[in-house]
Write an enzyme that holds these catalytic residues in place. Structure first.
Site, PDB file in Angstrom:
ATOM      1  N   ARG A 175      -5.318   7.191  -6.489  1.00 21.56           N
ATOM      2  CA  ARG A 175      -5.212   8.086  -8.025  1.00 21.56           C
ATOM      3  C   ARG A 175      -5.981   7.137  -8.969  1.00 21.56           C
ATOM      4  NH1 ARG A 175      -0.747  11.340  -9.119  1.00 21.56           N
ATOM      5  NH2 ARG A 175      -1.573  10.945 -11.438  1.00 21.56           N
ATOM      6  N   HIS A 197      -6.074  -6.396   5.421  1.00 17.82           N
ATOM      7  CA  HIS A 197      -7.230  -6.078   6.293  1.00 17.82           C
ATOM      8  C   HIS A 197      -8.262  -5.490   5.547  1.00 17.82           C
ATOM      9  CE1 HIS A 197      -8.539  -4.783  10.680  1.00 17.82           C
ATOM     10  NE2 HIS A 197      -9.537  -4.729   9.895  1.00 17.82           N
ATOM     11  N   ARG A 206     -11.756  -3.769   4.718  1.00 14.39           N
ATOM     12  CA  ARG A 206     -12.976  -3.403   5.291  1.00 14.39           C
ATOM     13  C   ARG A 206     -14.075  -3.299   4.599  1.00 14.39           C
ATOM     14  NH1 ARG A 206      -8.319  -1.189   8.109  1.00 14.39           N
ATOM     15  NH2 ARG A 206      -8.561  -1.309  10.561  1.00 14.39           N
ATOM     16  N   HIS A 229      -9.270   0.642   1.277  1.00  8.46           N
ATOM     17  CA  HIS A 229      -7.896   0.419   1.000  1.00  8.46           C
ATOM     18  C   HIS A 229      -7.760  -0.935  -0.017  1.00  8.46           C
ATOM     19  CE1 HIS A 229      -8.104  -1.246   4.743  1.00  8.46           C
ATOM     20  NE2 HIS A 229      -8.200  -0.145   5.424  1.00  8.46           N
ATOM     21  N   GLU A 263      -7.058 -10.100   8.150  1.00  3.13           N
ATOM     22  CA  GLU A 263      -7.475  -9.723   9.267  1.00  3.13           C
ATOM     23  C   GLU A 263      -8.930  -8.867   9.035  1.00  3.13           C
ATOM     24  OE1 GLU A 263      -3.188  -7.990  11.328  1.00  3.13           O
ATOM     25  OE2 GLU A 263      -4.931  -6.521  10.397  1.00  3.13           O
ATOM     26  N   THR A 305      -8.933   3.081  12.028  1.00  3.57           N
ATOM     27  CA  THR A 305      -8.054   1.867  12.202  1.00  3.57           C
ATOM     28  C   THR A 305      -8.354   0.994  13.302  1.00  3.57           C
ATOM     29  OG1 THR A 305      -5.795   1.485  12.310  1.00  3.57           O
ATOM     30  CG2 THR A 305      -6.268   3.182  13.729  1.00  3.57           C
ATOM     31  N   HIS A 313       0.286  -3.215  15.630  1.00  3.95           N
ATOM     32  CA  HIS A 313      -0.054  -2.214  15.738  1.00  3.95           C
ATOM     33  C   HIS A 313       0.868  -1.303  16.273  1.00  3.95           C
ATOM     34  CE1 HIS A 313      -3.901   0.275  14.990  1.00  3.95           C
ATOM     35  NE2 HIS A 313      -3.256   1.051  15.747  1.00  3.95           N
ATOM     36  N   ASP A 314       1.388  -0.168  15.564  1.00  3.89           N
ATOM     37  CA  ASP A 314       2.168   0.717  15.762  1.00  3.89           C
ATOM     38  C   ASP A 314       3.665   0.251  16.173  1.00  3.89           C
ATOM     39  OD1 ASP A 314       0.433   2.653  15.212  1.00  3.89           O
ATOM     40  OD2 ASP A 314       0.008   3.101  17.384  1.00  3.89           O
ATOM     41  N   GLY A 330       2.577  -2.589   9.119  1.00  7.90           N
ATOM     42  CA  GLY A 330       2.226  -1.943   7.814  1.00  7.90           C
ATOM     43  C   GLY A 330       2.644  -0.682   7.680  1.00  7.90           C
ATOM     44  N   HIS A 331       1.775   0.407   8.504  1.00 12.72           N
ATOM     45  CA  HIS A 331       2.053   1.643   8.454  1.00 12.72           C
ATOM     46  C   HIS A 331       3.294   2.220   8.788  1.00 12.72           C
ATOM     47  CE1 HIS A 331       0.452   5.824   8.589  1.00 12.72           C
ATOM     48  NE2 HIS A 331       1.201   6.032   9.441  1.00 12.72           N
TER      49      HIS A 331
END
Length: 237
Positions: free
Chosen positions: A18, A43, A45, A50, A70, A100, A190-191, A213-214
């Protein structure tokens, strides 16, 4: 107790969608630490879709727990880490444009490169971790680079656990035992989620830290951030 480091990339994604500064990334980092998490992970990139590089700088005086950055150790990333001097840098072999993280390092093929980067970070007092698949040879390769820790890439475990196959933890146990034998620390990420974290923690000997995170942010949409952080902490005891 295994430490919980909360990856706040998704907060930055929501903010960026936004424009402006809502949600406030810095305030979220402050709150997550106040709620009891022992670390903040970001992390950044190259496309800054993000976390932005400036976010990494702005977070430096905010994060009073463990600060983990990371990323793929390309030139700009290395410069950012050396400028921010986080507690830990986690090296991840992201391809440019990857949605990802989707693979660990081949620590044997890239030994010389990783060793050179790790030596630079170590000279600056930054703890290093290498993102690896659950493969004993990759753990041995990580040790040979001089890394302080590995971070186990846990997507395959999470997928198998979701299918009801608890035997999917097997390669991770073997990799962890090899890490313990070699005296290299173990992180994981991760996951990982509220559904699988307790089982994973109970089966991985000497698990030092998880970066989540996610799933945590998604779960927080329903349960509330304060509540979810403390639910993780209870499961990690």
């Amino acid at each position: 107790m295994t430490k919980l480091s909360v990856n706040i990339n998704k907060i930055a994604t929501l903010r960026n969608s936004r424009g402006g500064n809502t949600p406030n990334l810095l305030q979220v980092a402050k709150d997550i630490q106040q709620f009891g998490a022992q670390g903040i992970t970001i992390h950044p990139r190259p496309d800054e879709r993000h976390i932005r590089y400036q976010d990494a700088r702005d977070l430096k005086p905010i994060v009073y727990t463990e600060y983990n950055i990371e990323g793929n150790p390309q030139h700009n990333f290395i410069e950012l880490v050396l400028e921010c001097k986080p507690t830990q840098v986690t090296l991840v072999p992201d391809a440019i444009g990857a949605l990802t993280s989707n693979a660990g390092w081949d620590t044997i093929k890239h030994k010389d490169y990783l060793t050179e980067v790790i030596q630079e970070f170590n000279r600056n007092g930054i703890r290093t971790a290498i993102f690896v698949d659950a493969d004993e040879k990759m753990v041995e390769g990580a040790k040979a680079t001089g890394a302080d820790r590995i971070e186990l890439y846990t997507e395959s475990f999470a997928h198998q656990y979701g299918l009801g196959n608890k035997a999917g933890i097997g390669p991770f146990v073997k990799a962890a035992l090899k890490a313990n034998e070699l005296n290299i620390g173990i992180n994981a990420g991760h996951d990982l989620s509220l559904d699988n974290i307790k089982f994973f923690k109970e089966n991985i000997p000497n698990l030092l830290e998880v970066s989540i995170g996610h799933a945590l942010i998604s779960e927080s949409l329903y349960l509330g951030l304060d509540n979810v952080v403390n639910m993780y902490l209870q499961k990690l005891k």
